[in-house]
Each structure stands twice: as C-alpha cells, then as structure tokens.
Design a protein around this motif. Sequence first.
Motif, PDB file in Angstrom:
ATOM      1  N   VAL A   6       0.867  -1.072  -0.091  1.00 55.42           N
ATOM      2  CA  VAL A   6       0.032   0.148   0.072  1.00 55.42           C
ATOM      3  C   VAL A   6       1.059   1.104   0.168  1.00 55.42           C
ATOM      4  O   VAL A   6       0.513   2.178  -0.709  1.00 55.42           O
ATOM      5  CB  VAL A   6      -0.888  -0.100   1.280  1.00 55.42           C
ATOM      6  N   SER A   7       1.854   1.175   0.797  1.00 53.43           N
ATOM      7  CA  SER A   7       2.693   2.333   0.791  1.00 53.43           C
ATOM      8  C   SER A   7       3.469   2.574  -0.422  1.00 53.43           C
ATOM      9  O   SER A   7       3.447   3.806  -0.762  1.00 53.43           O
ATOM     10  CB  SER A   7       3.745   1.823   1.901  1.00 53.43           C
TER      11      SER A   7
ATOM     12  N   GLN B 231       2.845   8.753   5.124  1.00 55.44           N
ATOM     13  CA  GLN B 231       3.017   7.763   6.344  1.00 55.44           C
ATOM     14  C   GLN B 231       1.820   6.662   6.406  1.00 55.44           C
ATOM     15  O   GLN B 231       0.774   7.219   6.451  1.00 55.44           O
ATOM     16  CB  GLN B 231       3.003   8.529   7.611  1.00 55.44           C
ATOM     17  N   ALA B 232       2.278   5.536   5.824  1.00 52.27           N
ATOM     18  CA  ALA B 232       1.035   4.540   5.998  1.00 52.27           C
ATOM     19  C   ALA B 232       0.798   4.317   7.348  1.00 52.27           C
ATOM     20  O   ALA B 232       1.451   4.660   8.386  1.00 52.27           O
ATOM     21  CB  ALA B 232       1.954   3.255   5.418  1.00 52.27           C
ATOM     22  N   VAL B 233      -0.511   3.699   7.478  1.00 52.04           N
ATOM     23  CA  VAL B 233      -1.053   3.244   8.769  1.00 52.04           C
ATOM     24  C   VAL B 233      -0.927   1.815   9.098  1.00 52.04           C
ATOM     25  O   VAL B 233      -1.148   0.895   8.245  1.00 52.04           O
ATOM     26  CB  VAL B 233      -2.459   3.631   8.591  1.00 52.04           C
ATOM     27  N   TYR B 234      -0.414   1.564  10.266  1.00 54.13           N
ATOM     28  CA  TYR B 234       0.132   0.084  10.577  1.00 54.13           C
ATOM     29  C   TYR B 234      -0.690  -0.603  11.704  1.00 54.13           C
ATOM     30  O   TYR B 234      -1.148   0.408  12.353  1.00 54.13           O
ATOM     31  CB  TYR B 234       1.827   0.168  11.130  1.00 54.13           C
ATOM     32  N   ASN B 235      -0.959  -1.497  11.439  1.00 52.08           N
ATOM     33  CA  ASN B 235      -1.932  -2.167  12.410  1.00 52.08           C
ATOM     34  C   ASN B 235      -0.875  -2.834  13.615  1.00 52.08           C
ATOM     35  O   ASN B 235      -0.422  -3.760  13.435  1.00 52.08           O
ATOM     36  CB  ASN B 235      -2.731  -3.482  11.894  1.00 52.08           C
TER      37      ASN B 235
ATOM     38  N   THR C  56      11.669  -5.632  18.473  1.00 51.88           N
ATOM     39  CA  THR C  56      11.543  -7.181  17.486  1.00 51.88           C
ATOM     40  C   THR C  56      10.012  -6.535  16.921  1.00 51.88           C
ATOM     41  O   THR C  56       9.957  -6.824  15.768  1.00 51.88           O
ATOM     42  CB  THR C  56      11.670  -8.371  18.163  1.00 51.88           C
ATOM     43  N   GLU C  57       9.048  -6.483  17.801  1.00 50.12           N
ATOM     44  CA  GLU C  57       7.720  -6.411  17.404  1.00 50.12           C
ATOM     45  C   GLU C  57       7.383  -5.245  16.367  1.00 50.12           C
ATOM     46  O   GLU C  57       6.949  -5.170  15.352  1.00 50.12           O
ATOM     47  CB  GLU C  57       6.811  -6.168  18.690  1.00 50.12           C
ATOM     48  N   ARG C  58       8.412  -4.226  16.857  1.00 48.90           N
ATOM     49  CA  ARG C  58       8.300  -2.864  15.645  1.00 48.90           C
ATOM     50  C   ARG C  58       8.911  -3.224  14.338  1.00 48.90           C
ATOM     51  O   ARG C  58       8.280  -2.775  13.407  1.00 48.90           O
ATOM     52  CB  ARG C  58       8.961  -2.016  16.447  1.00 48.90           C
TER      53      ARG C  58
ATOM     54  N   LEU D 298       6.898  -3.244  10.668  1.00 40.39           N
ATOM     55  CA  LEU D 298       7.429  -2.586   9.529  1.00 40.39           C
ATOM     56  C   LEU D 298       7.525  -3.265   8.300  1.00 40.39           C
ATOM     57  O   LEU D 298       7.463  -2.959   7.145  1.00 40.39           O
ATOM     58  CB  LEU D 298       8.625  -1.804  10.026  1.00 40.39           C
ATOM     59  N   LYS D 299       8.252  -4.615   8.792  1.00 41.18           N
ATOM     60  CA  LYS D 299       8.322  -5.611   7.659  1.00 41.18           C
ATOM     61  C   LYS D 299       7.066  -6.294   6.903  1.00 41.18           C
ATOM     62  O   LYS D 299       7.200  -6.277   5.636  1.00 41.18           O
ATOM     63  CB  LYS D 299       9.384  -6.752   7.912  1.00 41.18           C
TER      64      LYS D 299
END
Lengths: 672, 672
Positions: free
Chosen positions: A215-216, A235-239, A303-305, A309-310
């Motif tokens: 999407v980004s 800025q994409a929106v992340y869940n 790690t969660e972050r 992002l990936k």
Amino acid sequence: MATLEDIGVSALINILSAFAFLLAFAILRIQPINDRVYFPKWYISGGRTSPRRSGNFVGKFLNLNCWTYLTFLNWMPQAMKMSETEIINHAGLDSAVFLRIYTLGLKIFGPIAIVALLVIIPVNASGGTLSFLSKELVVSNIDKLSISNVRPKSSRFFIHISMEYLFTFWTCYMLYKEYDRVATMRLNFLASQCRRAEQFTVLVRNVPHVSGRSVSDSADNFFKTNHPDHYLCHQAVYNANKFAKLVQKREMLQNWLDYYQSERHPDKRPTKKKGFLGLWGERVDSIDFYKQQIKELDKRLTTERQRILKDPKSIMSAAFVSFNSRWGAAVCAQTQQSKNPTLWLTNWAPEPRDIYWKNLAISFVSLSIRKLLISLLVFALVFFYMIPIAFVQSLANLEGLERVAPFLRPLTELKFIKSFLQGFLPGLALKIFLYILPIVLMFMSKIEGHVALSVLERRAAAKYYYFMLVNVFLGSIVTGTAFQQLDSFLHQSPTQIPRTIGVSIPMKATFFITYIMVDGWAGIASEILRLKRLVIFHLKNMILVKTERDRDKAMNPGSVDFPETLPRLQLYFLLGIVYAVITPILLPFILVFFAFAYLVYRHQIINLYNQRYESAAAFWPHVHSRIIASLLISQFLLIGPAQHKKGCKFDSFSCCVAHIDVIVPQVLQESL
Amino acid sequence: MATLEDIGVSALINILSAFAFLLAFAILRIQPINDRVYFPKWYISGGRTSPRRSGNFVGKFLNLNCWTYLTFLNWMPQAMKMSETEIINHAGLDSAVFLRIYTLGLKIFGPIAIVALLVIIPVNASGGTLSFLSKELVVSNIDKLSISNVRPKSSRFFIHISMEYLFTFWTCYMLYKEYDRVATMRLNFLASQCRRAEQFTVLVRNVPHVSGRSVSDSADNFFKTNHPDHYLCHQAVYNANKFAKLVQKREMLQNWLDYYQSERHPDKRPTKKKGFLGLWGERVDSIDFYKQQIKELDKRLTTERQRILKDPKSIMSAAFVSFNSRWGAAVCAQTQQSKNPTLWLTNWAPEPRDIYWKNLAISFVSLSIRKLLISLLVFALVFFYMIPIAFVQSLANLEGLERVAPFLRPLTELKFIKSFLQGFLPGLALKIFLYILPIVLMFMSKIEGHVALSVLERRAAAKYYYFMLVNVFLGSIVTGTAFQQLDSFLHQSPTQIPRTIGVSIPMKATFFITYIMVDGWAGIASEILRLKRLVIFHLKNMILVKTERDRDKAMNPGSVDFPETLPRLQLYFLLGIVYAVITPILLPFILVFFAFAYLVYRHQIINLYNQRYESAAAFWPHVHSRIIASLLISQFLLIGPAQHKKGCKFDSFSCCVAHIDVIVPQVLQESL
C-alpha cells in the motif's frame, strides 16, 4: 395542572437546591485538598504545581482563611474576567464557541422575552375564554396567560402570527450574524495557529490493493504521478495493536519502578514476591526486578516494531499524505483522485489526538452498509427502546427478586424496605438505560466508521438529539410511548398530526417549566459541584495513586461533554422557540438557564476542562441547523392550536397560509 | 375491462397503423425531393451535397427506380450496420448512450419476460379465484393471468415475492454493469477528444464587485494570486444584447444581398423600393442598396463593440478562466475558492454551443430563491394543473363560442359540426396544455438559472417525469385528478396508501397495454415519418427559401428531444418493473417497444438528428437513479395486493417484512 403558586414553590425548591450546590461548591473548591479536582486545567497548563495552602499541616487540607468563606460567590466575576481571545488561547476555539451558544441563546431570547411578555401576555390574559369556562374545567393560572385563553375566531390570533413572524425573523437574523462571526473566528484561528503537520496533510482511505506492491508503495507512486509539484511524503498506517499492548505494559512497569525508587526509606530496599499479585513465589529486590522486566520488554518492543514494519499484512489501506504547501493539501483533500469514486478517498487529516485509529481501514462498501444499519438501529432505538425496558421491568419486581434470591425474603417483607423497593425497582431498568444511552450512541457512531473523535462526538450528539426530540419533547406533549405515537401517526391522516400534537402544547407548559428548573437550573449547579468526580478523585488518591503520574491520571478532568450538552442546549432552544408565542411565561426560565449555564461553563472551561481535541468549532453548522429546524417545528406546531380553534369553527385557513409564507424564507436561509 | 380479444384487436389496429406509417416513410424517404428532410445529417456532416437523383427532370423530385420501392424496409438493416464506435464519431456520445438505454431495456426485460411468462403466468392461471368468482363479477382474461387470480392466503405468493427478489437483483446487476460501461465510455470519449478550450476552462460565477475595479481586473488578480502556476488567461462575459441584434440584422441584409447577387438574370439589375416592405418610396438598385446598408451596419457594429468593451457596466459578474493544464482546471473547478462559499463559484465550463448565456450572471441568493420558487411551481403544476384547465373547459363550450362569435351560429347549428365541436372543444384546453407543457417546463428550468443547455434539458426532463409519474402512472391507477389524490392521501392514514394504490394496479394492466401500443408503437412509427417537419420544410422551401443559407436553415433537423423522450422511456421502465410480477403479460409489449424504438432512433441518429451540444452522457446518472426509483415504487406497490388479501384475512406481515429486506439492498445500491 399546576397553578402559578405550584410553579413558585417548584422554583423556590430548585433555586434553593441550586444554591445549596453552589454553596457546597464554594466551600469545597477553596479547600487545598480539592484543588486538583476544581482547578486541574491550571496544573495541566503548568500555571500551578501544588495547591495554594496556608502554612501549617491542617492548612494543607483545609482552608482556614475565614475571609475566603465570606466571598464564596467570587468565582462568578472571576469567570467573567477572561476575554474571549484569552479563552481561545487558554482552552481552544471549541470551548470559546461552545460558550457563544449560550450567549446566542441570551441574544435570541432576551429581546423575544421582553416583547412577548409585553405584547402577548396582555393579549392572552384579556382573552377570557378560560375564565368563562373555569366553572367547568380545572384551569391553571399559567394557561390563562397562554394562547388557550384566546377566544376562538378572535382576530387577536393575528397578533400571535405577526409575533411569530417577528421572532422568526429575529432568530434568523441573529443566527446569520452568529454564523458569520463564528466562521470568521474559525478562519482566524486556523490562520493564526503555528505550523503543524495536519495543516499540510491529507488522510487517504481506500487505497486499492495492487498485487505485488505494498500500500505504501502504491500511495507513493500515485501521489508522485498525480501531485508531482506538491507531494512531499506519506505515512502508511500500521496495525500495531500488539505493539500498543506492550507499550501499555511497559508504562505500568515503569510506574511501579518509579514508585519503588521514590520510596521514602532509601536505607531499606523494597522487595516483592515474584508470583501472581505478589502473593507467593521467590522474594526479590523490587527495583532490580522491574528494571530487569523493562529491559526484557524493550527488547520485545524492538522486535515487534521491526516485524510490523516489515510485514506487508500489517499495513492498512489508509495513509497520511503530506504536501509541501497548504494549497497542495487543500487541492488534494477537495478533489476526486481517481475515476473510480470509491477509491483514493481524500479528506483533511484530523489532528493526531483527534484520530480514531480503529476506523481508518474500513472499505467504502462496508462504510455504506454500516451507515444504513446504524440509521435503522437509531430509528429502532428512538421509537422502540421502551419495549425491552418494559420487558425487563416486568421481570424486575419484588416477586422476581424474591424468586431469584429467596434468602432476602425476611428483608423484603419489612414494610419500609418493601415500599422503597417497589418504588425503585420498576424504574431501575429505565434509569440504567438512560445512564448508558450516551455510551451506546457513541458506540453506534464508532460502528458507523467515522475517523475522528470530533466527528464521532458530533454524530453521537445528533443521535442523542433525535432521541430527546422524540422521547422528551414529543413524548411529553403526546401521551404514550414513542412506539405508540408512531403507530397512531401511521394510522392517522397527515392533516391530523399537527392537531394531535398542537392542541396539547399549551397544556404542557408547566411541565416544561418544571423540567427547565430541575434539569437546567439544579442540573447545572450540580455540574459545577462535580460530586462524582470529587469522590472518585479522593478514592483514587487514597487507594491507587502511587506516583506523580498516577495523580495526574486521577486528576484528568475530561473534556466538555459535547454528545450530551449540545443536544440538551438544542432542546432548550426548541422549547424557547416553540413556547415564545404559545406560553411566553416560559421564556424567563430559559433565560435564567442560559445565563447561569454560561457562567458555570465559563468557569469550568477556564479552570477545569482539558479538551481532548480541537476541531475549530466544527460543530457550529449542526447547532445552527438544529435551531433552524426548531423554527420549522414551531411553525408546524402553531398550526395545532389554530386547528383546534377550527374545531371550534375558527377559520384557520388564513392562518395556515400565513404559516407557509413564514416557512419559505427559513428553508431559504437554511439552503444558503 | 378488456378481454384478450379486445387487446388483440387493439394490437392489430396499432400494428397496422404503425405499418402504415412505416410504409409512408419508406416511400417518402426515397423521393429525392424529401432527401433533405430524412437525411439532413449527411448534408451537415458534408457526406452529401445534393439529393441522389435519377437523371431527368421528374427524377429530380420523384424516385422512378422501381427496385427501391420493393426493398422499402431496408432502412432497418442499414440502421444496424454502423458500429457503436462509428456512431460516437458520427453523432457524438450523447446519442450513442441514448441508444444504450433501449438496449438496457431489452437486456433487463428480455430475461425477466421469459422467466415471468414461464413461472408466474402458470401460477396465476391455475390460481382459479376469479374463475370461481366469475359468475358474479365481470373479469377479463388478462386478469386471470395476473396476481388477482391467486387465492388469498395462498402460499403461491411466496413465488411472487421470490420472483420480485430475483427481478430486483437482476435489474440492479444490469444497472451496475451498464453504469460501469457508460462511465468507461465517457472517460474514453473525454480522453480521446482533440484539444478544445473548454477542457482547460472553468466558468467562474459570482465574481464580487470591488469598487474602482472591473470584474475582469479582479478575476485576473484573484487567479494570478491563487493559481499562479496554472492560470493562463480569462475571458469576461459581456452583456452584448444590442450587438447581437445588430449582428442578426446584418445577417438578414447579407442574405438579401446574396439572393440578389445570385439572381438568374445578370443582365437586368434587380431594383426595390426603399420604404416599408418595399411597397413605396424611391426605387433603387437592390445590390447597391444592400451593400450600402451593410457598410453602415458594419460601422455601427464597430462602435457598439468598442462601447461594450469600454463600458464597465456591460461586464457581467462571470468569467471563463483558462488554465495551462487540464489538471489546473480540474483543481479550480472542484475546490472552494474563497472563504465566503457564495462567491467565486467555479464549475467546469460547458461547451461553447452548450452555454445558456442569459443565466450566467445570476447571483447566488437569487439562484436559491429561484430554485425554491420553481420547485413550488412544479409541485403546483403537477398536482393542480387540472384546476385552470377545468375552468377554461367550462368556458370553451358551444354556448361560449356562440356568445363570442354569434355569426357562427348558423354553422354551429348544423348537427354534424355541432357534434364534432361538442366532442372537440372541451378537450381542447387539455390538448393545448399537454402540447405546450414541455415548453413551459423548459421555461421553468431556464428561470431556475442553469447555465448550460444540457442541464436545462435534464432539469426539464426531470420535471416532465414527475408530471408523468403523478398524472399518467398514478393518475391512471387511482381515479380522480392528482389534486383529489393528494387531498385523499393527506386525509388518509399512511398505511392506507399502498392499499389504495396497490389493489387497483392489476386491474389497470389492460389500460397500460393499450397505452404502450398507442404511445409506444404507433407513436414511434410516427416519429420516423416526421410528417410535421416534412410539411414545414416543403412550405418553407416554397415560400421563404431564397438562398442556400435559407435552405440549410429550413433543413435543420434539431436534436433528439431529451426532455420528452427520456421521461417517456423512464415511464416504460417503471411500467415494466411494476407489472413484471403483477401482470407479466405486459412485458412482451414493452419489449416490442424497446426493440422497435431502438431501430427507429438508431436510424434517426445516423441519418437525421444533429445534436446541438455534447454533454458526454451526463444524463446517465438520472436514467440510472430513476430506474432505481422504479424498483422502489414497485416494491412499495406490491404491498398493495398483499394488503388487499389481508382484507381477505391473508397474513401479509411476513410479506411486508420480506419487502423491507428487498428495499434495503436497493437503497444501498443507490447510495453507492
């Protein structure tokens, strides 16, 4: 039917209770121990860090300065001291414009009250129909001052009609002026704000999924192609729900760490047991334990972050797109981006603190279905809410209670408790329902899928207004529940409806006067006392508060409760406009409400409330159009008394025609 | 109540008259003398300059080739030859999409007709209520095939309801596909057009008057400031009514000059008298005279032109603003330009030939008032038009005629003429009214203040649709005038309305079948014959035509008459959708109409019509939403027969609930 004396007694009771509240407030607020309850805004804005106190230990909790007790009403002039510009800087435009609604009420109803009392009351009082009939009917004194007292076929009705014209014109004029002023204030406010991201940012929703592309990437590509000169970045929106939970947990741990580190006995290291709730397990050093925990959590956070992002699945189909100029952002927000009008929907981005994150990724089709479903649900709630409540009521009686809890029988057999429960239980379901209603409406608005808290609150306020209009206003005028009304309206000819509603309006004036005194006068006085918050704060302070951060949390005063106060205000406007011609004696009561509520909210906004977001008075058009709607309703209902007279052979045709003439310019005003 | 045989006879008559029209057309169109009446499009597009003829003098006027008489229906395959792309190039997108409405009708009603005839007719026919009742009632055979024949309380109604579900779904699906296709066609059409000014131009209205500055200057200044990167230039709008009159006069003089110069006797110079209509005064040489006149007029034109350009009063508060890119124009057209939302209103500029110049300078407030007034007027026209007509009718009878023109008495005393007049006069007012109705509606739309001819035609079409819906559709189902219906609906309970309308629907099927045959079949056949235009052309050709320019003017075929054909089409969609379940025997008649009208209009568009403007199928959303509205109406009316059965103790509640379920997805579809 209440007489003038009854009203007087009711007024006295309500004035006394309002004064009691005010007195309690005046005494409580000058106690240093309550300072954080009544003046949190100053702590938040940094104007105050600790309560004003007078020297000794007792003075830390109680105010011993006698002089301050004598000047207990001095918060009123204090509240008036701040200018509007200062309020805008201090509390934001939303609050300042919210106060303007009260002054608008005073500006509209002040002159109307004077004219109505001077012109209509003498006309009605000298009408003399009811004094002639009074031998047969029980008629209140209030009714003698209302339109019911005018003889059928009387040419005096033309005075009422011309007054309705005059009041309508005056209201429209004041609305026009006020809208102009608020629009100017909004523009100045927006122009004077310092540079902030949301001024250059557009929220794009329904970004289409292209296979093999995130999407980004597609957003970046799209805006680089279509807005090459102004596109800056996005800025994409992340869940990041899991991440958010971890952050919350870390905050809690940090709070415990702070607590143990600030412990007053530095010589003795605090210890705790490792197990559940610290009740069992190995005893460890608390500070070391929490430091260790936080360290571990920080690793998991990192790690969660990176995972979020990936992972392309955690990117939502929405993005915040920023431009290098306000002009570019305005162009993108206002134009259609794609040939498919359901994709790439752009809107001005709300403030960061105003965004309701959960609704950002709802697709267009889902949104439409949600809107439809919720509007059906609101309709059902407004008209049929009595059905489940009546069902619960039929269960929640004394027999039901005894069946469920037979051990209570000896208790419920006591006469005093029995009568109390019998009076209390049946109404309980309704009371609980009315208490949770705003929460339910807010929940519905959230399901509707709006992306900003400000919009959510406005939508909840609209729903609450419909509920009040049908169940408080119409429900009080016409007997029976809203469901029964709806049923009778469906089986009645449309021409009958204004008659059904209209004839009982003058009769209900006393009810609404009492309503204004109870809900308006005493209700506002209890608003300033904030008894619930006061108790909760002190309870929290005793039990939960460990660190400064906890105290700040417990102090949180909340925002002005728009979803409840706006519809209530609009109901008062409706009452004033409807009764201005029919029973003008109601107007002074409304004026007192507006003046008193203005003072109270001015004080609260200056000293108390801390707005969660700033929508720059985006609620104004709703206030404006609801007052216009009130004008239309008043015109429609005034056909009622006239038609009633038609039953008494009064030729109301000229009256009705005259009304259509009045309605036209209003519709016009609204369409402008 | 007509029997199947009556319908058969009526069908035969209408088919015969349609064939007569077709035969007349086939014979007339191949006469060279009529070539300019039936094939003007080819003259206009330059494909033909003179009629096809066969050698000798008589052949100039009459077709002597016998072979062409035998193949008299060959226009039909010819009309089908052109592909859609060719039609778009030949006649524009409006025409091509107009034809798609007919194919859409075929696509929707073709499958529905097959299913309905196979499923519903047997169900209805075997119902047997009416054959049981037929001893008492006069029941037509058509009714035996309709829903009325189903026994009350029968579970067969669930077949009707599920069919209604199915048809609704099918119609929605076809509409969705078609909208998609038309939108794509529109986009391709707009993209494939060569560069034209209106693609880069925005119409700006309500340019504010600043004292000491012309509208032109302030527009220039405004757009230079606010759209610096894309603004190119602008063109102010001038009030040049006087200039236009002079131009018209000059054209007339030029025409006369051309006429005299092309005179067939070059040796004898034509002369004319200078005075009124050339009846008296000095005799002068015609060519010199007109040359002199034109020269003088040219001078006046120059001064007038300079006066207009200099005079600031002749500049209207509107301007055409051009941008250096389509993107810039799109941005300007779609965004709000000023903080006052009633100033600097921007819209895409219509095509130059589409602009309705007179409405460009109407202010925003005036526009709002006009819209309100016209909508009230349309309401009055739709519901109360019978009142003045009845009044005129009461005057326009034989006695009235004799009073006004007593010298006619000997004539009107004759029995034959008397009976003719008595049959003719009372209906005259209504006929005249119906004839001028489209003109009146167009006039109303012009007063509403729309700036493009295409919008004017769409608005007139909408008004005509409301008129037909109330007065043709509802008016035929419910007895009495629209005014009486409105009155009875106002005095009836809302739940009664579907019953009142619904029960008489099946009874009126025969009427509508006849209506479709008369208005649809024979009406379309007379459309292709164009008898009126044929006569007028030949009359003009004999009397008025002097030069080639005059002949071109007389030949002007006009455009497809959208304000009349679109509402008529939408009425057929309504009839088809409503009767698909109730009396499916009506569907084949509608199918024949769609197929025949498709052929005829295809021929007309290829050979005849010359569109005045190109709106790129902007009327499609209206067609789409009116079909959706027809679906809603059909759902609403189907409650009627069910409720009627309720009167016969049929439990219709499940039926009604089922209907609400159907309506929901439709509203949804529309909101998408």
